[in-house]
Design a protein around this motif. Structure first.
Motif, short mmCIF file in Angstrom:
data_model
loop_
_atom_site.label_atom_id
_atom_site.label_comp_id
_atom_site.label_asym_id
_atom_site.label_seq_id
_atom_site.Cartn_x
_atom_site.Cartn_y
_atom_site.Cartn_z
N GLY A 116 0.80 -1.21 0.14
CA GLY A 116 -0.25 0.13 -0.02
C GLY A 116 1.00 1.19 0.04
O GLY A 116 0.44 2.28 0.51
N MET A 117 2.09 1.29 -0.76
CA MET A 117 2.58 2.73 -0.71
C MET A 117 2.21 3.15 -2.03
O MET A 117 2.06 2.50 -3.19
N THR A 118 2.19 4.45 -2.22
CA THR A 118 1.65 5.04 -3.38
C THR A 118 2.96 5.14 -4.28
O THR A 118 4.16 4.93 -3.64
N GLU A 154 -15.60 -8.89 -3.46
CA GLU A 154 -15.92 -8.41 -2.17
C GLU A 154 -15.11 -8.87 -1.29
O GLU A 154 -14.59 -10.05 -1.10
N VAL A 155 -14.60 -7.97 -0.19
CA VAL A 155 -13.68 -8.34 0.80
C VAL A 155 -14.47 -7.90 2.13
O VAL A 155 -14.84 -6.70 2.28
N GLY A 156 -14.77 -8.83 2.88
CA GLY A 156 -15.60 -8.24 4.26
C GLY A 156 -16.83 -7.74 3.78
O GLY A 156 -17.08 -6.80 4.60
N ASP A 184 -2.26 -6.16 11.44
CA ASP A 184 -3.16 -6.91 11.84
C ASP A 184 -4.43 -7.15 10.63
O ASP A 184 -5.71 -7.07 11.12
N PRO A 185 -4.06 -7.61 9.42
CA PRO A 185 -5.09 -7.55 8.65
C PRO A 185 -5.94 -8.69 8.87
O PRO A 185 -5.32 -9.90 8.79
N PRO A 186 -7.29 -8.80 8.35
CA PRO A 186 -7.92 -10.02 8.44
C PRO A 186 -7.65 -10.85 7.40
O PRO A 186 -8.07 -11.98 7.20
N VAL A 187 -7.18 -10.29 6.01
CA VAL A 187 -7.15 -11.33 5.11
C VAL A 187 -5.64 -11.07 4.40
O VAL A 187 -4.92 -10.01 4.53
N ARG A 212 -4.67 -1.86 -0.14
CA ARG A 212 -3.79 -2.82 0.02
C ARG A 212 -3.14 -2.77 1.54
O ARG A 212 -2.41 -3.75 1.80
N ARG A 213 -3.38 -1.64 2.22
CA ARG A 213 -2.86 -1.51 3.50
C ARG A 213 -3.79 -2.23 4.34
O ARG A 213 -3.12 -2.27 5.44
N SER A 214 -4.80 -2.75 3.92
CA SER A 214 -5.76 -3.58 4.75
C SER A 214 -5.54 -4.92 4.51
O SER A 214 -6.27 -5.89 5.03
N ILE A 215 -4.57 -5.51 3.63
CA ILE A 215 -4.75 -6.87 3.28
C ILE A 215 -3.08 -7.25 3.46
O ILE A 215 -2.20 -6.53 2.82
N GLY A 216 -2.83 -8.32 4.01
CA GLY A 216 -1.53 -8.70 4.10
C GLY A 216 -0.83 -9.32 2.72
O GLY A 216 -1.73 -10.02 2.02
N TYR A 217 0.27 -9.04 2.56
CA TYR A 217 0.91 -9.37 1.27
C TYR A 217 2.38 -10.09 1.35
O TYR A 217 3.28 -9.40 1.85
#
Lengths: 212, 321
Positions: A120-122, B61-63, B155-158, B76-81
Motif C-alpha cells: 500500500g505505498m503510493t 468483495e472483501v469482508g 493485523d489485516p483480516p485477509v 492494500r494497506r488492509s490486506i497482508g501481502y
C-alpha cells in the motif's frame, strides 16, 4: 621549471584567482544544471522500457562525441563566452547522469518494488522511500563521472572564450611558455582528483548501511 | 470473507483470458489454496484481490464490501501481502521492514515498537538481536519469517500469499509450513495461498481451488478432492498416489478400534497419520498394530482393513475428524 611556474603564479595572483573561480563556477553550474535535467528525465525514462532504451542509446551516442567537438558545435549556435561554455559542459555532463539514473532505478529488484506497492505505498512513496535510497549509489557514480568530465572538460572552454584555468594552458601552448601552461595544468589536475575524491566520499556516505 | 464474481482478466485484447469469469467464495478463517499448472491464472487471481492487477470484468468483495472501485492504496494497506522472493527492503532494518504498514497508517512510535517486538517473537525471531539487523544478514527461511511478520503488522483480516515457501529448501520448508499454519490458524486469518505444489496445498489448505486455463475446475476440501477428483485432469494433477495423500490427512485415532491388539503387534502412535501407519504395517508385514497414546499406554488396534474402509468412507464424514 616548477619554480618558474610558482613565480608566474605569484605575479599573476589576481588573474589566477579569477580563472580558478570561473573554472569552479562553470563546472559546478554545468553539473547542477545537468543533474536537474538528467535525474528527472532518468526517473521518467526508467518507468518505460522503450523510453529507457532510447534514452540510454542517445546518451551513449552523446558520450562518444569528443568534448572539443561539443564545444565546437555550440560555437556557431551560441557564439563565445561563459554561456555557450556552460551549455557545452552541461551537454557533456548529461549522458553519464542520465544513464546512471536509469540503471540505478532499473537495478532496484522488481520484488522489492512489488512488495512495497502490494503493502500500500503510493507511487511517490515507492520512489522516495524505496527506489531513491537503493538507486543512490549508482546515481552518485554517474554524478562522479560527470563531475570529473566537466572539470577537465572546462579546460576547453578557453577555446570559446569561456575563461577558466584553460586560459593559462591555451596561452601557454600558443606562446610555448611552459610555466604559464603549468599554472593552468597542475591546478586542473588537482581539481579533478579532489572532485573525484569528494564525490567518492559522498557516494559512500549516502549509500544506506544495509546495502553497503 | 472474500467473494469473487465473474472475475475476468485479459492481458492482451486478442489473447485468451488469463482468468475467465471466475466465481469463488472464501469463508472467514479459511485457507484457500489456488493451484494449477503454470499459466492457469492462479497468481493473476490472487493479485486481483488487492488490485495489483485490475480486473477487466467481475466484482471482488472483501469482508462484505465491494472493493472493485475503492482506492487501491487504502485497500492494500488492509490486506497482508507475502511473495515468494519476500521483497524485504534491503536498506531498512528488520524492525523498519516490519513497521512498514503501521508507518503508512500513521501509528505512533511506541505502538509500532511494541507491535514489532510482538511480531518478531510470534515468528520466533529474538527481537533484541534481530531488530537492528539488515535483510542481507538473514537466511532464506528467516527472510520469509520477517516477510510474514511484516504482512501481519497491521493485523489485516485477509492475507495473500504467493508461493511463500517456493524459494526455501525442502527441510526448512516443512517446518515453516507447520509453524505458519499454526500461527495463521491461531490468528484466524482468511488466506488466499498460491502454490504449484499439490503436497503443500493438501498440507496448508482448508479448501483447494484447482484452476486450469483461467477457469475453476474443482473447489473443495483436500479430502474431497483426493477422494472424488472432478475429472481426469484433476485426478492426474493430484497424482496417482492420491489414496496415500488422503491417508496422510487423517490420524490413527480416527480409524482405530478399542479392541486389544494381537500379541507381538508393532506399536503406532494415535496421533500419527494413516500414511505413516500404513507404511509401518507394510514394513512389519502384519495386518494390525497396537495404538498407543502420548503416555505410551496401549489404547486400541489399527488394522489394514480399517485403513481400507477409511478410504471408502464419505469424505464429508471424514472431515469431522
Amino acid at each position: 621549471m616548477f619554480v618558474d611556474a610558482w613565480q608566474y603564479l605569484l605575479l599573476h595572483r589576481a588573474q589566477f584567482a579569477t580563472a580558478f573561480g570561473v573554472h569552479v563556477t562553470i563546472s559546478a553550474s554545468a553539473l547542477l544544471l545537468a543533474a536537474a535535467i538528467a535525474i528527472p528525465a532518468g526517473v521518467f525514462a526508467a518507468r518505460k522500457a522503450g523510453a529507457a532504451l532510447a534514452a540510454i542509446n542517445i546518451a551513449n551516442i552523446g558520450r562518444t562525441l569528443p568534448s572539443l567537438a561539443v564545444l565546437a558545435l555550440v560555437l556557431p549556435l551560441l557564439g563565445t563566452g561563459f554561456a555557450p561554455s556552460l551549455v557545452a559542459l552541461t551537454l557533456l555532463a548529461l549522458p553519464p547522469i542520465l544513464t546512471h539514473t536509469i540503471a540505478g532505478l532499473q537495478g532496484v529488484e522488481a520484488d522489492v518494488v512489488d512488495a512495497a506497492r502490494g503493502m500500500g505505498m503510493t507511487p511517490s512513496q515507492v520512489l522516495r522511500q524505496i527506489e531513491t535510497p537503493l538507486a543512490i549509489p549508482v546515481v552518485f557514480a554517474g554524478l562522479r563521472t560527470a563531475a570529473v568530465q566537466v572539470v577537465s572538460g572546462a579546460v576547453l572552454a578557453a577555446f570559446i572564450g569561456g575563461g577558466g584555468l584553460g586560459d593559462f594552458i591555451t596561452a601557454g601552448i600558443a606562446m610555448m611558455a611552459m610555466p604559464q601552461l603549468l599554472v593552468g595544468a597542475i591546478p586542473v589536475t588537482l581539481l579533478s582528483l579532489s572532485t573525484d575524491y569528494l564525490f567518492g566520499t559522498l557516494e559512500r556516505r549516502l549509500t544506506p548501511r544495509g546495502i553497503r | 470473507m472474500i467473494t469473487l464474481r465473474g472475475l475476468t482478466k485479459r492481458f492482451a485484447a486478442d489473447a485468451a483470458p488469463a482468468v475467465d469469469a471466475l466465481t469463488l467464495a472464501i469463508g472467514a478463517g479459511e485457507i484457500c489454496v489456488l493451484i494449477g499448472p503454470s499459466g492457469c491464472g492462479k497468481t493473476t487471481t490472487m493479485r486481483m484481490v488487492n488490485r495489483m492487477i485490475e480486473p477487466d470484468a467481475g466484482t471482488i468483495e472483501v469482508g462484505g464490501r465491494d472493493v472493485t472501485h475503492v482506492d487501491a492504496v487504502t485497500l492494500r494497506r488492509s490486506i497482508g501481502y507475502v511473495i515468494q522472493q519476500v521483497g524485504l527492503f534491503p536498506h531498512l532494518t528488520i524492525a523498519e521492514n516490519v513497521a512498514t504498514v503501521p508507518r503508512l497508517l500513521g501509528w505512533d512510535e511506541a505502538r509500532i515498537d511494541a507491535r514489532v517486538d510482538f511480531l518478531l517473537a510470534l515468528v520466533r525471531m529474538d527481537p533484541a538481536t534481530m531488530r537492528d539487523r539488515f535483510p542481507r544478514e538473514l537466511s532464506g527461511g528467516q527472510k520469509q519469517r520477517i516477510g510474514v511478520a511484516r504482512a501481519l503488522a497491521a493485523d489485516p483480516p485477509v492475507m495473500l500469499m504467493d508461493e511463500p515457501f517456493g524459494a526455501i529448501d525442502p527441510i526448512t520448508r516443512g517446518s515453516l509450513q507447520d509453524e505458519f499454519l499454526r500461527i495463521l490458524r491461531e490468528l484466524g486469518k482468511t488466506i488466499v495461498f498460491v502454490t504449484h505444489d499439490i503436497d503443500e496445498a493438501i498440507r496448508m489448505g482448508t479448501r483447494i481451488a484447482i484452476m486450469r486455463a483461467g477457469r475453476l475446475v474443482q473447489y473443495d476440501t483436500p479430502e474431497a478432492i483426493l477422494a472424488h477428483p472432478a475429472d481426469a485432469f484433476v485426478a492426474e494433477f493430484v497424482g496417482t498416489d492420491r489414496a496415500l495423500k488422503r491417508l496422510s490427512l487423517a490420524t490413527v485415532a480416527a480409524v482405530a478400534t478399542t479392541s486389544p491388539p494381537p500379541p507381538g503387534a508393532p506399536r503406532v502412535a494415535s496421533d500419527a497419520n494413516l500414511r505413516d501407519a500404513l507404511s509401518l504395517l507394510l514394513a512389519a508385514d502384519v495386518d494390525a498394530a497396537g495404538v498407543v497414546d502420548a503416555a505410551g499406554g496401549v489404547i486400541g488396534t489399527l488394522t489394514l482393513a480399517a485403513l481400507r474402509r477409511s478410504l471408502r468412507s464419505d469424505p464429508a464424514a471424514a472431515e469431522s475428524r
